[in-house]
Design an enzyme around this catalytic site. Sequence first.
Site, mmCIF file in Angstrom:
data_model
loop_
_atom_site.group_PDB
_atom_site.id
_atom_site.type_symbol
_atom_site.label_atom_id
_atom_site.label_comp_id
_atom_site.label_asym_id
_atom_site.label_seq_id
_atom_site.Cartn_x
_atom_site.Cartn_y
_atom_site.Cartn_z
ATOM 1 N N LYS A 35 29.582 22.045 9.601
ATOM 2 C CA LYS A 35 30.902 21.449 9.384
ATOM 3 C C LYS A 35 31.472 21.901 8.035
ATOM 4 C CE LYS A 35 33.005 18.033 7.316
ATOM 5 N NZ LYS A 35 34.314 18.660 7.222
ATOM 6 N N GLY A 41 29.114 19.052 -2.254
ATOM 7 C CA GLY A 41 30.419 18.392 -2.329
ATOM 8 C C GLY A 41 30.438 17.378 -3.445
ATOM 9 N N GLY A 59 27.926 12.666 -1.435
ATOM 10 C CA GLY A 59 26.490 12.969 -1.507
ATOM 11 C C GLY A 59 25.647 11.705 -1.373
ATOM 12 N N GLU A 74 23.832 19.098 -3.330
ATOM 13 C CA GLU A 74 24.341 19.765 -4.526
ATOM 14 C C GLU A 74 25.681 19.110 -4.818
ATOM 15 O OE1 GLU A 74 22.925 21.649 -6.528
ATOM 16 O OE2 GLU A 74 21.230 22.365 -5.352
ATOM 17 N N CYS A 108 31.326 24.211 -9.330
ATOM 18 C CA CYS A 108 30.427 23.147 -9.786
ATOM 19 C C CYS A 108 29.716 23.581 -11.066
ATOM 20 C CB CYS A 108 29.442 22.760 -8.701
ATOM 21 S SG CYS A 108 28.678 24.154 -7.918
ATOM 22 N N GLN A 114 44.111 17.539 -5.368
ATOM 23 C CA GLN A 114 43.289 18.011 -6.491
ATOM 24 C C GLN A 114 44.170 18.236 -7.723
ATOM 25 O OE1 GLN A 114 39.761 18.395 -6.535
ATOM 26 N NE2 GLN A 114 40.172 18.611 -8.716
ATOM 27 N N GLU A 121 33.622 14.536 -13.814
ATOM 28 C CA GLU A 121 33.972 15.868 -13.329
ATOM 29 C C GLU A 121 35.455 15.904 -12.952
ATOM 30 O OE1 GLU A 121 32.439 17.376 -9.502
ATOM 31 O OE2 GLU A 121 31.864 19.169 -10.592
HETATM 32 O O1 TXE Z 1 34.645 16.543 -1.618
HETATM 33 P P1 TXE Z 1 33.918 15.808 -0.461
HETATM 34 P P2 TXE Z 1 36.203 16.882 -1.780
HETATM 35 C C1 TXE Z 1 33.939 17.287 -6.260
HETATM 36 C C2 TXE Z 1 35.157 17.538 -7.109
HETATM 37 C C3 TXE Z 1 36.280 17.202 -6.192
HETATM 38 C C4 TXE Z 1 35.685 16.036 -5.435
HETATM 39 C C5 TXE Z 1 36.287 15.776 -4.093
HETATM 40 O O2 TXE Z 1 35.153 16.678 -8.213
HETATM 41 O O3 TXE Z 1 37.441 16.843 -6.876
HETATM 42 O O4 TXE Z 1 34.330 16.361 -5.282
HETATM 43 O O5 TXE Z 1 36.300 16.961 -3.332
HETATM 44 C C6 TXE Z 1 32.636 16.232 3.883
HETATM 45 N N1 TXE Z 1 30.456 12.071 5.945
HETATM 46 N N2 TXE Z 1 33.444 18.490 -5.633
HETATM 47 O O6 TXE Z 1 37.074 15.775 -1.312
HETATM 48 O O7 TXE Z 1 34.817 14.798 0.147
HETATM 49 C C7 TXE Z 1 33.968 16.921 3.676
HETATM 50 O O8 TXE Z 1 34.696 16.979 4.879
HETATM 51 C C8 TXE Z 1 30.085 13.353 5.986
HETATM 52 C C9 TXE Z 1 32.402 19.141 -6.315
HETATM 53 O O9 TXE Z 1 36.445 18.172 -1.146
HETATM 54 O O10 TXE Z 1 32.591 15.396 -0.948
HETATM 55 C C10 TXE Z 1 33.526 18.261 3.154
HETATM 56 O O11 TXE Z 1 33.109 19.097 4.226
HETATM 57 N N3 TXE Z 1 30.756 14.340 5.390
HETATM 58 C C11 TXE Z 1 31.682 20.103 -5.434
HETATM 59 C C12 TXE Z 1 32.330 17.894 2.283
HETATM 60 O O12 TXE Z 1 31.900 16.603 2.731
HETATM 61 C C13 TXE Z 1 31.843 14.019 4.697
HETATM 62 C C14 TXE Z 1 32.531 20.921 -4.534
HETATM 63 C C15 TXE Z 1 32.668 17.800 0.791
HETATM 64 O O13 TXE Z 1 33.779 16.971 0.633
HETATM 65 C C16 TXE Z 1 32.281 12.677 4.595
HETATM 66 C C17 TXE Z 1 33.574 20.144 -3.926
HETATM 67 C C18 TXE Z 1 31.532 11.680 5.269
HETATM 68 N N4 TXE Z 1 31.854 10.397 5.238
HETATM 69 C C19 TXE Z 1 33.989 18.989 -4.496
HETATM 70 N N5 TXE Z 1 33.386 12.671 3.832
HETATM 71 C C20 TXE Z 1 30.742 20.974 -6.231
HETATM 72 N N6 TXE Z 1 30.103 20.417 -7.251
HETATM 73 O O14 TXE Z 1 30.560 22.132 -5.917
HETATM 74 C C21 TXE Z 1 33.641 13.942 3.460
HETATM 75 N N7 TXE Z 1 32.717 14.771 3.992
#
Ligand code: TXE
Length: 479
Positions: A172, A225, A230, A247, A281, A328, A380
Site C-alpha cells: 500500500k 511514515g 507507526g 521507520e 527523514c 504539508q 519534526e
Molecule cells: O504520514 P502517515 P503522512 C512524517 C512527517 C509528515 C507526517 C505526516 O512529519 O509531516 O509524518 O505524513 C499510511 N493504518 N513523515 O501523513 O500518515 C498512509 O496512507 C495504516 C515522516 O504522509 O504516517 C501512508 O501510506 N496505514 C516519514 C503511510 O501510512 C496508515 C515520511 C504514511 O503516512 C494509516 C512521511 C492507518 N490508520 C511522513 N494512516 C519519514 N520519517 O520518512 C495512514 N497510513
Amino acid sequence: MSELHRNLIGGEWIEGEAVDNINPSNTNDVVGRYARATAADTEKAIAAAKAAFPAWSRSGLLERHAILSKTAQEILARKEELGRLLSREEGKTLPEGIGEATRAGQIFDFFAGEVLRLAGETVPSVRPNIGVEITREPVGVVGIITPWNFPIAIPAWKIAPALCYGNTVVFKPAELVPGCAWAIVDILHRAGLPKGVLNLVMGKGSVVGQAMLDSKDVHALTFTGGTSTGRRVAEASIKVNRKFQLEMGGKNPVIVLDDADLKVAVETVAQSAFFSTGQRCTASSRVIVTEGIHDKFVAALAERVRNLKVGDALDQGTEIGPVVDESQLKQDCNYIEIGKSEGANLVVGGERVSRSTPGFYLQPALFTEATNQMRISREEIFGPVASVIRVKNYEEALATSNDTEFGLSAGIVTTSLKYATHFKRNAEAGMVMVNLPTAGVDFHVPFGGRKASSFGPREQGRYAAEFFTVVKTAYTSAG
Ligand code: TXE
C-alpha cells in the site's frame, strides 16, 4: 480522459474509484488517474498473497533471481522517465528524481544477487552424534506501507528483499504518490511474478492501511511514515502476534565545530536541511554551531539559503522543488510562526512564493538564536526549515545533539580526527556522518535509527534478511 491505473490483486488488474494524482509544481497538471482500493479489495489481496505463499516460498532461486534482475534492468533502462514521473508527482527536482529511480534499480539488482547468497550455518551439538542446522525461512505474507517522500526507493527497499527471501506481498503506497508505485508493480508483474505474489492496493491509510493492520493473515508488516501512524502499526501488530518494523521521524542534528572548513560546513548543512525540500527523514533541522565559527558560518549559510533556486521540479536549474501538498505546506508555515513566537530569529526565507504555475512553493527558512528546547528544535517539521543553535564547545554540542527523542541520523563537520572519532562513538543515532550531509546513504548497507525513530531490525543491505526471514534451528541425531 487518461487511462485508469488499476490495482493488482491475485494477478488481475482491478477497477476502483478513480482519483487524480496532482503535480505539486503545477496543480493544474493531472499526472494520472489511479484506482482507489476498498477494504474488501485489501482483504482479497491479502487472501491472494496467502494463497500464493506456499509455492513462492519454495520457488526456485533462479526464478526469483531472474525476476528481480529483469526488474532492475528495466528500472535502470527507464530511469529518466521514472525519475520524471517521480518529480512530477512528488516535487523533488529532476536530478533528485532520476537519482532515486536509479537507486531503486540498484536495490533490485542487489537483492537479485542476494537470492543466490542466502546461507545458513551447520554447527556441532553439545551432545554427541547430533548435528544442528540453522536456516532462514520466509515469514509469510508481508504488508508494506510506504510514505510519499521517497515514492520509488522506499517501495523498492521493502519489496525487493520481501520477494528475494520468498515472501508474498500486499503493498500500500501513500495516497499522494500512486504513480511510481504502480510503475514498479507493473514492471515486476511483467517480469514474470506468479499470480498473487505481489499485490498492489492503492488508497487511503484509514481504509486500506487499516484493513492490513487488522488482518491476522498479514504475518509481517514493514512501515515508513509518521510517528503516530507507526504507533498504530505497533499496537495493531502486537494484538495479532505479527512481526513489525517501523521507520519514523527524525530531528537530526548536524554539528559545526570551530575547526570546520567553512565551505564544507555551508554545503553540508544546506544539503542536509533543504535539498529534497527538507522532506527526508534523514534531513537535518538542528544546526549546532560552536561560538568561534558561529557568526561567519551563519552569514555564509544565510547567503547560500537566500540564493537557493525554488521552482518547478522539472525546470532545469531548480534546486528546491515545491512542498508535496497544501497540508504539508500549512504544517511548515505553522512551524515557522511557532519559531518566531518562541523567539528564534528568522534570518532568511519562510514565505510562500509564487511561480508561473500554481504550486506549493516555500522559500527555505533559516532561524538563528534558537534553543534546543523550542518546539522547532524538538518536533519534526518535515519541510525546508532549519534552526541554528549556538553552543560553547564540542561537549555542549554533543550533549545538545543527543538531547532529542529521535535518533535516526547525526552529522558533524570538523577537521579534527579526535572529535570525529568521539562523535562516531557517542552520537545516539543509527547513522553518523562526518563531513557529509545527514541525508544521502548507500543502498547496500544498513539503514535505520534508534529511540523514537525506528523499531525493529535494520532495512537494506544484507541486514534486511533479519526482518524478512525467520530463523529455524533443526537438530538431527545420527541415530
Ligand atoms: O504520514 P502517515 P503522512 C512524517 C512527517 C509528515 C507526517 C505526516 O512529519 O509531516 O509524518 O505524513 C499510511 N493504518 N513523515 O501523513 O500518515 C498512509 O496512507 C495504516 C515522516 O504522509 O504516517 C501512508 O501510506 N496505514 C516519514 C503511510 O501510512 C496508515 C515520511 C504514511 O503516512 C494509516 C512521511 C492507518 N490508520 C511522513 N494512516 C519519514 N520519517 O520518512 C495512514 N497510513
